[in-house]
Scaffold this active site. Structure first.
Site, PDB file in Angstrom:
ATOM      1  N   GLU A  53       0.828  -1.203   0.000  1.00 28.25           N
ATOM      2  CA  GLU A  53       0.000   0.000   0.000  1.00 28.25           C
ATOM      3  C   GLU A  53       0.869   1.261   0.000  1.00 28.25           C
ATOM      4  O   GLU A  53       0.568   2.227  -0.705  1.00 28.25           O
ATOM      5  CB  GLU A  53      -0.935   0.009   1.216  1.00 28.25           C
ATOM      6  N   CYS A  81      -2.312  -3.196   7.166  1.00 24.99           N
ATOM      7  CA  CYS A  81      -1.740  -3.199   8.508  1.00 24.99           C
ATOM      8  C   CYS A  81      -1.895  -1.803   9.120  1.00 24.99           C
ATOM      9  O   CYS A  81      -2.282  -0.858   8.419  1.00 24.99           O
ATOM     10  CB  CYS A  81      -0.269  -3.612   8.450  1.00 24.99           C
TER      11      CYS A  81
END
Length: 154
Positions: A53, A81
């Site tokens: 990401e 996360c």
């Protein structure tokens, strides 16, 4: 399954097979077009922040020439996360689509639960010692920022 999620999953699989990093892939989409791709490059860069990401966000910001990714969406092969979720909020992405869950990641030894638990603890009870020092020194830059007429807010 959308073509964007399929692409994120393919990036994750190719990343594992190439040995470049962990089993995570992401794409950022604006107006129905992929503008950035990211894969986990933690072990090959080496950079502990090079999650899929984050690498996708960096590429999208570069492609668009802005740190504000409003109007974009991210498709990621796994639920982000804590670090990636923070980056997603800071980048102002409009929406997150994800495939695998945190629990799925934990099943293959990518377990972030301890970080969520640490965030919930008072600062003095965290495993990582956090010691405040020289607050006045740190506040000098804050005052300069507050007083600046030339700052770019983000």
């Amino acid at each position: 399954m959308s073509e964007f999620m399929q692409e994120a999953g393919q990036i994750a699989l190719e990343n594992v097979l190439s040995g470049k990093g962990g089993p995570f892939g992401a794409v950022i989409v604006k107006e129905g077009q992929i503008i950035a791709r990211g894969m986990n490059l933690v072990t090959s860069t080496p950079d502990p922040t090079a999650h899929a990401e984050v690498t996708a966000i960096r590429e999208a910001a570069k492609a668009l020439g802005t740190f504000d990714l409003s109007g974009c969406e991210i498709y990621t092969s796994c639920e982000p996360c804590p670090m990636c979720l923070g980056a997603i909020y800071w980048a102002r992405l409009d929406r997150v689509y994800y495939a695998a869950t945190q629990a799925d990641a934990a099943d293959i030894d990518f377990d972030d639960e301890f970080i969520y638990q640490e965030f919930a603890r008072p600062i003095e009870d965290r495993r990582l010692p956090m010691i405040q020092e020289a607050r006045e020194e740190g506040l000098k830059a804050f005052k300069a920022w507050k007083d600046s007429q030339d700052k770019i807010r983000y």
